[in-house]
Design a protein around this motif. Sequence first.
Motif, short mmCIF file in Angstrom:
data_model
loop_
_atom_site.label_atom_id
_atom_site.label_comp_id
_atom_site.label_asym_id
_atom_site.label_seq_id
_atom_site.Cartn_x
_atom_site.Cartn_y
_atom_site.Cartn_z
N LEU A 74 0.65 -1.26 -0.13
CA LEU A 74 0.14 -0.19 -0.06
C LEU A 74 0.89 1.04 -0.02
N PHE A 75 2.15 1.19 0.66
CA PHE A 75 3.16 2.49 0.69
C PHE A 75 3.51 2.56 -0.82
N GLY A 76 3.73 1.58 -1.35
CA GLY A 76 4.13 1.70 -2.85
C GLY A 76 3.24 2.26 -3.76
N GLU A 77 1.95 1.90 -3.55
CA GLU A 77 0.83 2.32 -4.20
C GLU A 77 0.51 4.00 -3.91
N LYS A 78 0.80 4.48 -2.58
CA LYS A 78 0.46 5.73 -2.35
C LYS A 78 1.71 6.71 -2.96
N THR A 79 2.65 6.01 -2.84
CA THR A 79 3.95 7.17 -3.19
C THR A 79 4.31 7.02 -4.42
N GLY A 80 4.01 5.81 -5.14
CA GLY A 80 4.82 5.31 -6.72
C GLY A 80 6.05 5.08 -6.61
N THR A 81 6.36 4.50 -5.41
CA THR A 81 7.62 3.94 -5.28
C THR A 81 7.76 2.44 -5.40
N ARG A 82 8.69 1.93 -6.14
CA ARG A 82 8.82 0.47 -6.28
C ARG A 82 9.34 -0.13 -5.00
N VAL A 83 8.54 -0.91 -4.43
CA VAL A 83 8.96 -1.49 -3.08
C VAL A 83 9.50 -2.84 -3.18
N TYR A 219 9.41 -7.98 28.88
CA TYR A 219 10.00 -6.54 28.41
C TYR A 219 8.70 -6.37 27.50
N VAL A 220 8.35 -5.18 27.01
CA VAL A 220 7.50 -4.76 25.99
C VAL A 220 8.29 -4.00 24.80
N GLY A 221 8.25 -4.61 23.63
CA GLY A 221 8.75 -4.00 22.40
C GLY A 221 8.14 -3.20 21.65
N GLU A 222 8.94 -2.54 20.83
CA GLU A 222 8.07 -1.78 19.77
C GLU A 222 8.72 -2.05 18.46
N PHE A 223 7.89 -2.07 17.32
CA PHE A 223 8.22 -2.33 16.03
C PHE A 223 8.70 -0.98 15.49
N HIS A 224 9.76 -0.85 14.84
CA HIS A 224 10.13 0.34 14.09
C HIS A 224 10.65 -0.19 12.61
N ARG A 225 10.70 0.71 11.92
CA ARG A 225 11.42 0.68 10.72
C ARG A 225 12.77 1.63 10.69
N ALA A 226 13.65 1.08 10.09
CA ALA A 226 14.98 1.62 10.25
C ALA A 226 15.79 1.91 9.19
N LEU A 235 14.69 8.06 5.47
CA LEU A 235 13.87 8.14 6.71
C LEU A 235 12.78 8.87 6.71
N GLN A 236 12.88 10.23 5.91
CA GLN A 236 11.79 11.12 5.71
C GLN A 236 10.90 10.44 4.71
N GLU A 237 11.46 9.89 3.78
CA GLU A 237 10.64 9.41 2.95
C GLU A 237 9.41 8.39 3.35
N ILE A 238 10.10 7.36 3.99
CA ILE A 238 9.27 6.40 4.68
C ILE A 238 8.13 7.00 5.54
N GLU A 239 8.62 8.11 6.69
CA GLU A 239 7.44 8.40 7.49
C GLU A 239 6.50 9.18 6.71
N LYS A 240 6.85 10.18 5.51
CA LYS A 240 5.73 10.72 4.72
C LYS A 240 5.03 9.58 4.08
N GLY A 241 5.67 8.54 3.50
CA GLY A 241 4.76 7.73 2.70
C GLY A 241 3.81 6.85 3.52
N PHE A 242 4.30 6.51 4.90
CA PHE A 242 3.31 5.91 5.48
C PHE A 242 2.12 6.65 6.13
N ALA A 243 2.44 8.07 6.43
CA ALA A 243 1.31 8.99 6.65
C ALA A 243 0.39 9.34 5.67
N LYS A 244 0.50 8.56 4.59
CA LYS A 244 -0.52 8.87 3.58
C LYS A 244 -1.53 7.75 3.76
N ILE A 245 -1.06 6.54 4.54
CA ILE A 245 -1.84 5.36 4.58
C ILE A 245 -2.83 5.74 6.06
#
Length: 933
Positions: A74-83, A219-226, A235-245
Amino acid sequence: MVLGKLKTLSRRTFLTISVVITICCYTIFAGLVLAQTNSSPRTLRVVMDNNYPPYVFQAADGSIQGILVDQWQLFGEKTGTRVEINAMNWGDALKKMQDGQFDVIDTIFKTEERTGWLDYTAPYARLEVPAFFNSEISGITNAYDLRGFAVAAKTGDAAVSILRSHGVGNLILFNSYEEIIRAAKDHKVNVFVIDKPPAMYFLYKFGMIEQYKASSPIYVGEFHRAVKKGDAFTLQEIEKGFAKISQAELIEIEKKWYGSRLWSGFPVGYILGGAGLLLFLLAGLSLWNRSLQKAVDTRTKALETSEERYRHLFNAESDAIVVIDLDKVQNVEANDAAIDLYGYSHEEFFALQPAELFADAEETFPQILSNNGHISIPLSYHRKKDGTIFPVEITARIFELENQKLLLAAMRDISDRLKSEENLRKNRRFLSDLIENSGALIFVKNRDGYYTLINRKWEEVTGLQRENVIGRTDEELFPGDIGKQFRRNDLDVIESGTVQEKEEILDGENGRRYFLSVKFPLKNDDDLVTGICGMTTEITERKQAEEDRERLSEQLAQAYRMESIGRLAGGIAHDFNNMLGVILGHTELVLHTSQLSGPHLNSIKEIEKAARRSSDLTRQLLAFARKQTVVPKVLDLNETVNGVLTILQRIIGEDIEFVWQPGESLWTIKMDPTQIDQILTNLCANARDAIESVGKITIDTRNISVDAAFCKDKVGCREGDFVVLSITDNGCGMHEDVKTMLFEPFYTTKELGKGTGLGLAMIYGIVQQNNGFITVDSKPGLGTSFKLYLPRYDVPHVPSSVEEERKELSLGSGTILLVEDEPANLEIACLMLKNLGYNVVTASSPAEAIQLARQYQEEIDLLMTDVIMPEMNGWDLAQELKAIQPDMKQLFTSGYTSTTVAQPSFFIENVHFIQKPFNMHELSVKVHEAMQK
């Protein structure tokens, strides 16, 4: 076969569905290819774990699917980026990301180490990480409880460093979560720490959801993308792309995958996927879709029936599972574990009658058939194809399916378990025998102090029987301070929770006994102290040895002290004796050669008296120092005491009763009789002073044989035969502090001027000089008893003849060689001898005496020599001169003799000796005796 019908239906249905899916996929793919020809979008290389359902995992066909796959698409569809999505073993994913082979890593927890080379997006999922453990294990609530367990975890997982930081060192690392669950399924691990979502997925998938429990989150972990450190653009590209979802879109994706886990591994996913695609073709395919829906409903019902059968069949997949048609009494299904266990091929297995698997079929199989419902047989015996008989545990259940009565039986080979149980029983027997036959006292008490276990040694030492001890406390068994002390020691261990050593005592019929107890706390799974165990060793002999060493050390110190004081006293007395000899000699010469009268004569006599009293004092010092020259004789002690009774009666006085009790058949002793006189005189005088008005003094003698037991705690005591001389009074007695100082010189309890403190010191020296010892028994108000132990002498006593009365001696004649190293003594002895009429040749050293003897032309009648001289002692000098003047007689003189000369062998027959200081009368007698020999 039951499964054969399902397989035929599945092939036809799947063929139809596959055609439809192929058409739809081709249409979509063609559209995507067309769209890609119009632009060249940026390619983003993404790597993630390949085994983290439902977020990401491999489908049956090997493709990657899950929540994150849909989100990135869905990220690829929203941003036009090939994932470009890459899923692999997590350890490899981390390494390749670090090597720069990928732009983004997903499914990653943030740790301190990773922050050094990664930049993170904001977390998008919060995941609990508990410890999962077999339901037969209890007491695991946090990470610290995992210490001591073998814990499984995934390589590269954040859980690894967290567990190690909590002291969990025994980690077993696997490449994926699925491998960990499979290992748990095969009982290779019983405890593992993995993220909760994949854990629940795989536990359910493998039918293990009821077999494992979970702790609170470690412990309680949190999933990130890095991205790589410093790659701010990506990093900015990923955050903006997932913000569109939108949130609704994310929820829809999660709902899709969390809702489909029951269908994992079945074609329904493909059917639903195809149905989803057909939504785009609803307008043209509505009639065909209704036909397809009917087929799906039929297939779903068949799959539900199959799922129910397989859920029962593989509920205990690691065990041998067999499905038996009870109506036909034949095997209709078996898993691979059953085929492997019994050693038959599939064809051979299904040709067998079920009873042929049982070694005890006539007992077990009817028992199964006669029950409806659930059957559990803890122990039965089966037979393999090769004839091997082995034990099994059977769990069976009867159920009906499609009007068919079936028995699902799970057989577990319990050979290893029975061996383990037997080994456990052997170990328990060994431990029980070890405890029971141990040389130490072993016991167990609960927290309240009640005994729960004791061994045979404990019974032997305490004299208490086991049936009277178990269930009772120390206060009940050992009343008084001993029981209370035992309880206080136990409480120290319980309260501290540590191992402690305690020294304890026990009073019994054989006296006090000492023990060293090592006590340690017993704890439950919650680390709470529930009681104590103790191992006790008797140390009575060691304690007694320590006390004996301490006592001997004190005795040795006292002996050294007395010896040192004796050497000092002896040295002073010897030098003083020489000076007194000069004083007495000159006063006597004055009295014999001068015509003095009046005050001058009285003054000279007073000088003589004072010198003689001083001479007596030095004799006492020499006796204490054991350096007084003595002439021992074989004595009958009774005869010697009889000779001084009259004098002793005068010393004691008429107001005090005096009792003499001689022993019968008394052994002989060898001792200077004058020393007996000194001992009796001093002890009777002390006894008299200890009696205030009237009282009683008793002297007695007896024989005694002394052994080691008698010598214990007695200073100077030794084993052997002794004659005991006792002087006992009923006077005031002594305190312990006085008794400890009793034989030290110059110590006295008498008033000033009434005692020198040398009397008892002299007696101590005399007894020691004669190889004896003294004991004193005294208590305040009850009197004192001195016992002198004088060694037995085996030579019989010959009563002495009555000595002729001493006659007045005339002046002598002859030549005397006088040898003396002290000039003053040499001068006065020379004057005294000349006054007695002798010709005197003097020498101040042995060398000078030898030279004079060689040069002297006339015969020398007598050698009078000091015993102790710097160059040569008197005895050796006499032997040298004997070769020069063979007929020369010898007379020895000394204040005391050295150790060498004072040996008994020195005083052999015909050897003459005169003690310093001496007067002219004593000198004339001794010289006359020596020259007349």
